[in-house]
Design a protein around this motif. Structure first.
Motif, PDB file in Angstrom:
ATOM      1  N   ASP A 267       5.179   8.321 -10.488  1.00 42.60           N
ATOM      2  CA  ASP A 267       4.681   7.405  -9.167  1.00 42.60           C
ATOM      3  C   ASP A 267       5.034   6.009  -9.100  1.00 42.60           C
ATOM      4  OD1 ASP A 267       3.620   9.805  -9.044  1.00 42.60           O
ATOM      5  OD2 ASP A 267       1.166   9.108 -10.514  1.00 42.60           O
TER       6      ASP A 267
ATOM      7  N   SER B 220      -0.141  11.218  -0.067  1.00 44.57           N
ATOM      8  CA  SER B 220      -1.157  10.279   0.412  1.00 44.57           C
ATOM      9  C   SER B 220      -1.668   9.454  -0.601  1.00 44.57           C
ATOM     10  CB  SER B 220      -1.531  10.989   1.009  1.00 44.57           C
ATOM     11  OG  SER B 220      -2.394  10.119   2.408  1.00 44.57           O
ATOM     12  N   MET B 221      -2.835  10.378  -1.921  1.00 39.67           N
ATOM     13  CA  MET B 221      -3.104   9.815  -2.983  1.00 39.67           C
ATOM     14  C   MET B 221      -2.780   8.570  -3.541  1.00 39.67           C
ATOM     15  SD  MET B 221      -5.367  13.403  -3.771  1.00 39.67           S
ATOM     16  CE  MET B 221      -5.887  12.296  -4.692  1.00 39.67           C
ATOM     17  N   LEU B 222      -1.496   8.669  -3.540  1.00 41.90           N
ATOM     18  CA  LEU B 222      -1.277   7.266  -4.708  1.00 41.90           C
ATOM     19  C   LEU B 222      -0.840   6.474  -3.570  1.00 41.90           C
ATOM     20  CD1 LEU B 222       1.009   6.698  -7.101  1.00 41.90           C
ATOM     21  CD2 LEU B 222       3.094   7.990  -5.954  1.00 41.90           C
TER      22      LEU B 222
ATOM     23  N   ASN C 252      -5.710   8.043   7.784  1.00 39.99           N
ATOM     24  CA  ASN C 252      -5.706   6.622   6.352  1.00 39.99           C
ATOM     25  C   ASN C 252      -5.650   4.852   6.990  1.00 39.99           C
ATOM     26  OD1 ASN C 252      -7.178   5.673   4.675  1.00 39.99           O
ATOM     27  ND2 ASN C 252      -5.105   4.264   3.452  1.00 39.99           N
TER      28      ASN C 252
ATOM     29  N   ARG D 136      -2.559   5.426  -0.904  1.00 35.56           N
ATOM     30  CA  ARG D 136      -3.866   5.023  -0.334  1.00 35.56           C
ATOM     31  C   ARG D 136      -4.704   4.227  -2.701  1.00 35.56           C
ATOM     32  NH1 ARG D 136      -4.633   9.888   1.902  1.00 35.56           N
ATOM     33  NH2 ARG D 136      -6.707  10.415   0.029  1.00 35.56           N
ATOM     34  N   SER D 137      -4.204   4.440  -3.393  1.00 37.78           N
ATOM     35  CA  SER D 137      -5.038   4.228  -4.534  1.00 37.78           C
ATOM     36  C   SER D 137      -4.330   2.466  -4.638  1.00 37.78           C
ATOM     37  CB  SER D 137      -4.463   4.995  -5.850  1.00 37.78           C
ATOM     38  OG  SER D 137      -3.240   4.660  -5.595  1.00 37.78           O
ATOM     39  N   VAL D 138      -3.274   2.005  -3.788  1.00 38.57           N
ATOM     40  CA  VAL D 138      -2.826   0.664  -4.068  1.00 38.57           C
ATOM     41  C   VAL D 138      -3.307  -0.310  -2.819  1.00 38.57           C
ATOM     42  CG1 VAL D 138      -0.984   1.084  -5.720  1.00 38.57           C
ATOM     43  CG2 VAL D 138      -0.292   1.639  -3.400  1.00 38.57           C
TER      44      VAL D 138
ATOM     45  N   SER E  14      -7.549   0.989   6.763  1.00 38.33           N
ATOM     46  CA  SER E  14      -7.507   0.580   5.539  1.00 38.33           C
ATOM     47  C   SER E  14      -7.416  -0.521   4.639  1.00 38.33           C
ATOM     48  CB  SER E  14      -6.180   1.055   4.920  1.00 38.33           C
ATOM     49  OG  SER E  14      -5.292   0.791   5.028  1.00 38.33           O
TER      50      SER E  14
END
Length: 228
Positions: free
Chosen positions: A120, A32-34, A8, A36-38, A11
């Motif tokens: 999370d 990774s998704m968690l 990523n 990247r979400s922030v 970013s």
């Protein structure tokens, strides 16, 4: 970079990086998704070998590391990182954690230890703490590097005077030790303080101690109640 590594880079949070090492692809993706979400930069790795071979950018970072990896334990990776003096904060995660493992990891410097499945928010809090810790470490390292550059600008005489000041000697005593006049010692001390950016004599001593400057060998350190 292995095809198993997902990036990523670039970013909107390029000033930080979080590394995720887990041989479970679904877990790597979820974490990774968690992150990247922030807005965090993320690199994921399927093995410790891939991570250790990666050329990390010089930015505040932390590592999320699974304790049980194929071929090598997360604790062994922690030992390798410590030996390399990377200073990278580690957040451990495991589905098989126990008290002994947690204690060993924390004693070795781990920032946190999360049991799977974790909330999370617990992961985000742990990462935020680890990144803040790495930024503090980097800032301290930059400060010492700046002090070292200042110290390197001192003359041999100024360094010698600085060491005597750290020992707690007054100008008159330093003059006697160095075979100089007291006024000459005052001049050397003043120049050294200016080059070191010291606001006061106490600040001068603190900077010297931060650099690990010791009193001259074999010399007893007198009380520091008067340095004039």
């Amino acid at each position: 970079m292995s095809s198993d590594v997902r990036s990523n880079a670039g970013s909107d949070a390029g000033c930080t990086m979080v590394y995720v090492v887990d041989d479970d692809e679904s877990m790597r993706e979820a974490v990774s998704m968690l992150l990247r979400s922030v807005g965090l930069g993320v690199e994921t790795f399927g093995s410790a070998q891939e991570f250790l071979a990666y050329d990390m950018p010089d930015v505040p970072s932390c590592l999320i590391l699974d304790v049980r990896l194929k071929g090598q334990s997360g604790l062994a990776v922690q030992e390798q990182i410590a030996a390399s003096q990377l200073g990278l904060p580690i957040v451990f995660m495991t589905a098989h954690g126990d008290i002994a493992m947690t204690v060993k990891a924390m004693k070795a410097g781990a920032k946190d230890f999360l049991a799977k499945p974790f909330r999370d928010q617990d992961m985000l809090d742990a990462v935020a703490h680890a990144l803040a810790s790495d930024e503090e470490r980097r800032e301290a390292s930059r400060s010492v590097a700046d002090l070292r550059r200042c110290y390197e600008s001192l003359t041999a005489r100024e360094r010698e005077v600085m060491a005597f000041v750290v020992a707690g000697l007054m100008n008159k005593q330093i003059a006697g030790e160095m075979g100089l006049s007291e006024i000459t010692v005052k001049i050397h001390r003043g120049q050294a303080m200016r080059k070191m950016g010291a606001r006061s004599l106490a600040d001068f001593v603190l900077k010297a101690e931060a650099l690990g400057i010791k009193p001259p060998r074999g010399m007893a350190t007198p009380a520091r109640n008067s340095r004039t």
